[in-house]
Design an enzyme around this catalytic site. Structure first.
Site, mmCIF file in Angstrom:
data_model
loop_
_atom_site.group_PDB
_atom_site.id
_atom_site.type_symbol
_atom_site.label_atom_id
_atom_site.label_comp_id
_atom_site.label_asym_id
_atom_site.label_seq_id
_atom_site.Cartn_x
_atom_site.Cartn_y
_atom_site.Cartn_z
ATOM 1 N N SER A 184 0.856 -1.186 0.000
ATOM 2 C CA SER A 184 0.000 0.000 0.000
ATOM 3 C C SER A 184 0.890 1.233 0.000
ATOM 4 O O SER A 184 1.763 1.348 -0.859
ATOM 5 C CB SER A 184 -0.947 -0.030 1.210
ATOM 6 O OG SER A 184 -1.895 1.016 1.130
ATOM 7 N N HIS A 231 -2.439 -1.188 -3.499
ATOM 8 C CA HIS A 231 -3.654 -0.404 -3.317
ATOM 9 C C HIS A 231 -3.655 0.807 -4.250
ATOM 10 O O HIS A 231 -2.906 1.759 -4.058
ATOM 11 C CB HIS A 231 -3.775 0.061 -1.868
ATOM 12 C CG HIS A 231 -4.041 -1.050 -0.907
ATOM 13 N ND1 HIS A 231 -3.805 -0.948 0.440
ATOM 14 C CD2 HIS A 231 -4.515 -2.306 -1.110
ATOM 15 C CE1 HIS A 231 -4.138 -2.086 1.036
ATOM 16 N NE2 HIS A 231 -4.566 -2.918 0.114
ATOM 17 N N ASP A 259 -4.542 -4.973 5.843
ATOM 18 C CA ASP A 259 -4.921 -5.786 4.695
ATOM 19 C C ASP A 259 -3.811 -6.784 4.362
ATOM 20 O O ASP A 259 -2.642 -6.409 4.240
ATOM 21 C CB ASP A 259 -5.194 -4.891 3.479
ATOM 22 C CG ASP A 259 -5.723 -5.680 2.294
ATOM 23 O OD1 ASP A 259 -6.373 -6.720 2.510
ATOM 24 O OD2 ASP A 259 -5.500 -5.238 1.147
#
Length: 362
Positions: A173, A200, A299
């Site tokens: 991310s 992401h 995540d």
């Protein structure tokens, strides 16, 4: 003492809305209406964070970021429009030192308030990034590649037989794009295993990201699509707005990509957890290397735990190099990491994973 943020945008409405959102989480907010004013204020004040739009008069966001990062490195978050052209520019902004980005809706006002949660979460996470990490993040990809030049001597002179094919799954991310770029440009053309990446990013960004990587990598880098073959020499980037799942083609048992909607209502789409859990159902976990790099939140942590329990080789990036020590930290704390390594060692592990058996201990 309150942390101080500079909001840079040529729209008075956007400046007002962003100022309200940031004030609500206890920040002191200053504003700039164009690029020239932004640079002047950034160099004469000590801001903890600067939010920057890309398209602005006098100096655009790229020029602003370059000048600030050259003269007074500061945490920078891009908050820009949702267009293909701006996707390219935002990737350039990340290359020049911005730590993250958020896409503004095409209709400002109440629409901007709809992404208030994302703005607050991203701002709070980026404010946790130590100033030393900002300097580290500024290093050009060429500098990182110099560190890995000696690793390319590891022999990956032939593709693995189909029955011995292994799979590398990578999640990242905030701070991830530059690391993914380094991996893509370090691996040799004949690397024997495929790589699947969930970074992401929203719609439009992942296509441009894949195209950019493909232009500088010896690997074939593509954005995921339904039926895309997961085969050697290829890096597949998860498509923004869809989860990256896997299935097997009935005719020859080849692993292929499947784009899945966000039925579970996950915050990030694509989600690293979605990729990890799908792989667990389709691929022998003993043939998987799963890697979790820098990023906000958790995540991928639960998926990595499940993969490790099933026999996969799992690696979490260490706090030493992670720009944001969120996702890899959670994977480690939950027991999902076989190893915790700094990023240069992770690249080395990927190379060794693809090397012939007798070279695994190099």
């Amino acid at each position: 003492m309150k942390k101080k943020v500079l909001v840079v945008d040529d729209s008075a409405l956007v400046r007002r809305i962003l100022s309200k959102i940031l004030t609500d989480i206890g920040l002191e907010v200053d504003t700039a209406k164009d690029g020239r004013e932004a640079v002047e204020k950034a160099l004469s004040n000590n801001y903890d964070l600067i939010t920057v739009d890309i398209e602005m008069p006098h100096k655009n966001g790229i020029q602003v970021i370059k000048e600030i990062m050259d003269k007074k490195p500061t945490r920078i978050l891009v908050i820009s429009a949702y267009t293909t052209e701006d996707a390219e520019l935002t990737l350039e902004a990340l290359d020049n030192g911005a730590l993250g980005f958020i896409t503004k809706p095409s209709k400002i006002g109440t629409s901007l308030q709809q992404i208030e949660k994302e703005i607050k979460q991203k701002v709070e996470e980026i404010l946790k990034v130590p100033r030393l990490k900002i300097l580290m993040n500024r290093r050009k990809a060429s500098k990182l590649k110099e560190e890995f030049s000696n690793l390319k001597s590891i022999n990956t002179d032939s593709y693995a037989p189909k029955e011995d094919l292994k799979y590398i799954l990578i999640g990242a991310s905030t701070g991830g794009p530059r690391l993914i770029e380094t991996i893509a440009t370090t691996l040799p053309e004949n690397y024997p295993y495929p790589l699947c990446v969930v970074q992401h990013m929203p719609v439009n960004f992942t296509k441009k990201f894949a195209e950019r990587l493909n232009s500088i990598s010896k690997l074939n880098v593509v954005e995921a699509s339904n039926g895309e073959e997961v085969v050697p020499g290829k890096m597949i980037i998860g498509k923004g707005g869809w989860h990256l799942h896997f299935s097997r083609r009935s005719t020859d048992n080849t692993v292929i990509c499947k784009l899945a909607p966000n039925t579970a209502g996950r915050f990030f789409v694509p989600s690293v957890d979605e990729m990890f859990f799908s792989a667990l159902e389709v691929i022998d976990p003993k043939k998987i290397m799963a890697i979790l790099l820098t990023g906000i939140g958790d995540d991928g942590a639960d998926g990595m735990v499940a993969l490790k329990k099933a026999g996969a080789y799992t690696i979490a990036e260490s706090e030493e190099t992670a720009i944001v020590y969120g996702m890899p930290k959670e994977a480690y704390l939950r027991g999902g990491a076989t190893k915790v390594l700094p990023f240069p060692e992770i690249v080395k592990e990927i190379l060794k994973f693809g090397a012939r058996d007798e070279l695994q201990k190099v």
